[in-house]
Enzyme design. Structure first.
Site, PDB file in Angstrom:
ATOM      1  N   ASP A 267       0.687  -0.591   0.153  1.00 13.81           N
ATOM      2  CA  ASP A 267      -0.163   0.146   0.129  1.00 13.81           C
ATOM      3  C   ASP A 267       1.138   1.579  -0.215  1.00 13.81           C
ATOM      4  O   ASP A 267       2.438   1.095  -0.526  1.00 13.81           O
ATOM      5  CB  ASP A 267      -0.920   0.022   0.960  1.00 13.81           C
ATOM      6  CG  ASP A 267      -2.015   1.162   0.871  1.00 13.81           C
ATOM      7  OD1 ASP A 267      -1.960   2.009  -0.137  1.00 13.81           O
ATOM      8  OD2 ASP A 267      -3.298   0.817   1.480  1.00 13.81           O
TER       9      ASP A 267
HETATM   10  C1  BGC Z   1      -4.885   2.760  -0.019  1.00 14.75           C
HETATM   11  C2  BGC Z   1      -5.447   2.219  -1.053  1.00 14.75           C
HETATM   12  C3  BGC Z   1      -5.028   3.107  -2.132  1.00 14.75           C
HETATM   13  C4  BGC Z   1      -4.337   3.333  -2.468  1.00 14.75           C
HETATM   14  C5  BGC Z   1      -3.962   3.724  -3.601  1.00 14.75           C
HETATM   15  C6  BGC Z   1      -3.825   4.348   0.021  1.00 14.75           C
HETATM   16  O1  BGC Z   1      -4.040   4.909   0.534  1.00 14.75           O
HETATM   17  O2  BGC Z   1      -4.563   2.798   1.250  1.00 14.75           O
HETATM   18  O3  BGC Z   1      -6.432   1.842  -0.636  1.00 14.75           O
HETATM   19  O4  BGC Z   1      -5.920   2.212  -3.230  1.00 14.75           O
HETATM   20  O5  BGC Z   1      -3.724   4.551  -1.672  1.00 14.75           O
HETATM   21  O6  BGC Z   1      -4.595   4.801  -3.757  1.00 14.75           O
END
Ligand code: BGC
Length: 743
Positions: A267
């Protein structure tokens, strides 16, 4: 390209070039803003020009013309002309926004998710996207957590069906990603992110292995079995180790046990965050731990790009680990057919004709209507309820959501608020001048400031302005027979980093409700929300409540369809609506305890609260229709079963009302005694049944061994002999039950 050729390509790449396949950057690095970037975040990230030239994927860039240009420029510079992957969060729609996942869960119909994801994939693919960070299949039990809006709810069985349907919607059932308009799907966030302690986003997760396996792991497995091409790590710790650095979780569970062989992406900056978790000394150690755990792509930190080469050169990690990750990224590109066609489906013409096309809007409208949950619909002395609205009754539409188009969700980042149909717009189309409107108040009072992706959300207002809006609403409410009040949470109050300590509607709206109620008791509340709320007051002051969640682009039309009875409400709660926040986390499938409290008991030394009920205000699986449907006693065709046998549980439903209705019949099973404590009951099946007035239908559920077994803490599927109880009904509290013995 054949696997042999891919391996040849890998063998020809330099170590740094391979490492850069594991790097994901955002579009600023590729849209001519490099200079700007090189003095800003890029400098701080320590990203070199070489990294930019070779980074394997890009986050957040879409638009056919733009992505083609980025791809051309990139491939010209990349030493082996390897195409770049375009990834983004396309969660519940690209431009045609469908109801948020929590709403889709309420449909108790995974086909809705399949259709929504299929259409989202089409619209995303023509803009040049190759991959979406969706579905989020995290199981959720705590309404304080803002991200419950991105989940399909509290039940592992329901969640698993939706995980499968969503992956198949994005990728197609065959999983052949070269197919037209299919994009790669990423199951997230592995694992247990939804169990953040106290519902506070990014917080620690602590749980037993049996609970982890019984409740949490199932939906990820379902997504992986449906051939999801990617999995994303979660921000939380699992057994004390941050997921991205957790070798047991990633190597033993995800790769070995679940058989996942696709791309594992971290993530956002989660690899670097292992430092702040206190398990990595610095970025170098973070990179080492996470590559060893098997994380392939480092999303938006430079831990990998800046450290992996040195780690290999110093003999601290084996180059094989880099090869493993780089090969998986190349394989994904190959699965998408990018080596042959690096633009895949990017198409400027289709962008204009397909996106937000009439068929897509119709599908979104249809889907939204099926997600609404009718929680209450009391009849008056003459036997009439406020809903569905009747033409002869003079009705006012009041509330801050009447004219709001901001009805998607905070994760509909590619959607445009301006394309949404508000309730007001749909009502004017439907009723012409007959309906009367008043705003009543702003969505949030002037005392509330909420940070969001777009900056701080704030509705500044003087006391005078506030009173004027209240007064207009009250005056209008006095002149009509019925009032429909459109209330709920602001978009900024749900989603990532939007945990709440209170679960009420905003105070200013509660004041509006009270003032309107003082002059007119015939109130139906239409509730916009991304999470279960504390509805004690709303329920006391209204005769009807229709939960419409975050309904998406066609929300207004769908709401008017249901308010007028053109479509009946048929949603069921995918999460318990608590009595109040003090019950959270709450879920229907809790374990049996030694001191179970019968609902309403006043006995001491029972597992209950002394100052509030133990039961939620509206339970999991609950939702009414506009008609009355009766159910016969559940009958089993036998009362003994062997492990290879089956039992059929049957009931007859009858529509005794005067309009058509769709009920969702639910099957729950309780394992009375086992080697470990088992849930009080668990959802094991459901069926949506449409009945015309006067019609009856017999429905049977087949019970086989797979509905009776459970997974123990070590991951073994266990089937134990003994008594089982079968519950069939319209929600998780049904007492329509029968028993049998597994021999
Ligand atoms: C979130 C994810 C997301 C990623 C990319 C993160 O802050 O937890 O769910 O896919 O950002 O945008």
């Amino acid at each position: 390209m054949t696997q042999e050729k891919l391996l040849e390509l890998l063998g020809d790449m330099s170590l740094q070039e391979k490492i850069d396949q594991l790097l994901q950057l955002n579009e600023n690095f590729y849209t001519g803003n490099e200079q700007e970037v090189a003095t800003g975040p890029a400098r701080d990230m320590g990203i070199t020009e070489e990294d930019v030239k070779c980074a394997g994927s890009i986050l957040g860039s879409y638009g056919a013309k733009k992505t083609k240009k980025i791809q051309d420029d990139y491939m010209a510079k990349q030493p082996h002309h390897i195409p770049m992957l375009f990834m983004m969060d396309v969660i519940h729609g690209m431009k045609t926004i469908f109801p948020a996942p929590i709403a889709q869960g309420a449909a108790f119909d995974p086909n809705i998710a399949k259709m929504a994801c299929d259409i989202a994939a089409r619209e995303a693919a023509v803009t040049g996207l190759h991959c979406t960070f969706s579905p989020m299949v995290d199981l959720v039990r705590d309404a304080r957590w803002g991200r419950v809006v991105e989940s399909t709810g509290e039940d592992p069985y329901l969640n698993s069906l939706y995980a499968k349907a969503s992956v198949e919607g994005f990728q197609g059932e065959s999983g052949d990603l070269t197919e037209k308009f299919k994009i790669a799907s990423c199951v997230k966030h592995f694992a247990g992110y939804g169990a953040a302690e106290a519902g506070r986003d990014y917080n620690t997760v602590e749980m037993s292995r049996p609970a982890f396996r019984e409740y949490y792991l199932k939906s990820y497995k379902a997504g992986i079995d449906a051939k999801a091409a990617l999995v994303m790590t979660s921000f939380n710790t699992v057994e004390g180790v941050p997921a991205s650095a957790n070798k047991w979780l990633m190597r033993d569970i995800l790769r070995k046990e679940m058989g996942f062989d696709g791309v594992l992406i971290s993530d956002y900056a989660a690899i670097e965050e292992t430092i702040y978790h206190g398990v990595s000394e610095d970025k170098r150690e973070a990179a080492k731990k996470c590559i060893e755990a098997g994380v392939d792509i480092d999303m938006m930190s430079n831990c990998y790009a800046a450290n992996l080469k040195k780690l290999v050169e110093d003999g601290e990690i084996d180059e094989k680990l880099i090869d493993e990750g780089a090969l998986r990224v190349l394989e994904l590109k190959n699965k998408l057919g990018l080596f042959e066609n690096p633009y895949k489906d990017a198409d400027e013409k289709l962008e204009k004709t397909m996106i937000l096309s009439e068929p897509h809007r119709i599908a979104a409208r249809e889907a939204a209507a099926r997600t609404f949950v009718l929680l209450k619909n009391d009849k008056d002395d003459s036997g009439f309820s406020v809903l569905p609205l009747r033409e002869e009754k003079k009705t006012a539409f009041i509330g801050p959501f009447v004219d709001s188009k901001d009805i998607m969700s905070s994760w509909a980042v590619t959607g445009d608020v301006s394309s949404c149909v508000s309730v007001g717009q749909a009502a004017r189309e439907n009723f012409g001048k007959k309906v009367l409107f008043a705003k009543g108040c702003e969505i949030l009072g002037d005392d509330v400031h909420v940070p969001s992706f777009m900056g701080e959300v704030h509705y500044p207002q003087t006391e005078e302005e506030k009173e004027k809006l209240f007064a207009e609403a009250v005056e209008l409410a006095k002149t009509v027979e019925n009032v429909v009040l459109f209330l709920g949470e602001d978009t900024s109050q749900t989603g990532e980093a939007a945990s709440r300590g209170f679960l009420d509607i905003p105070e200013v709206q509660s004041e509006l409700l009270k003032r309107v109620h003082a002059v007119n008791k015939n109130i139906a509340v239409v509730l916009f929300t991304g999470r279960p709320l504390d509805l004690r007051e709303v329920s006391k002051l209204s005769r009807s409540i229709l939960v419409v969640w975050r309904p998406g682009t066609e929300g207004g039309h769908a709401i008017v369809d249901v308010l007028t009875g053109k479509r009946g409400p048929c949603g069921k709660l995918p999460m318990s609506f608590p009595y109040c926040v003090g019950q959270e986390p709450i879920h229907y499938d809790r374990l049996a305890t030694g001191r179970f409290a019968e609902p309403g008991t006043k006995e001491k030394f029972k597992s209950r609260y002394i100052d509030m009920p133990t039961e939620p205000l509206y339970p999991f699986g609950f939702g009414l229709t506009y008609t009355d449907i009766t159910m016969s006693e559940v009958k089993l065709d036998r009362n003994e079963m062997t492990k290879d046998g089956k039992i059929t549980a049957t009931v007859t439903l009858k529509n005794i009302g005067d309009v058509v209705g769709v009920e969702t019949l639910q099957l729950y099973i309780k394992d009375v005694k086992a080697s470990i404590a088992r849930p009080m009951r668990q959802l094991k099946g459901f069926e949506k049944v449409e009945l015309m007035p006067g019609n009856a239908r017999e429905i049977g559920f087949e019970i086989t061994a797979d509905k009776l077994s459970f997974v123990d803490g070590d991951g073994n599927e266990v089937l134990e002999k003994g008594d089982f109880e079968v519950y069939v009904g319209f929600d998780s509290t049904t007492e329509n039950k029968a028993s049998f013995v597994l021999k």
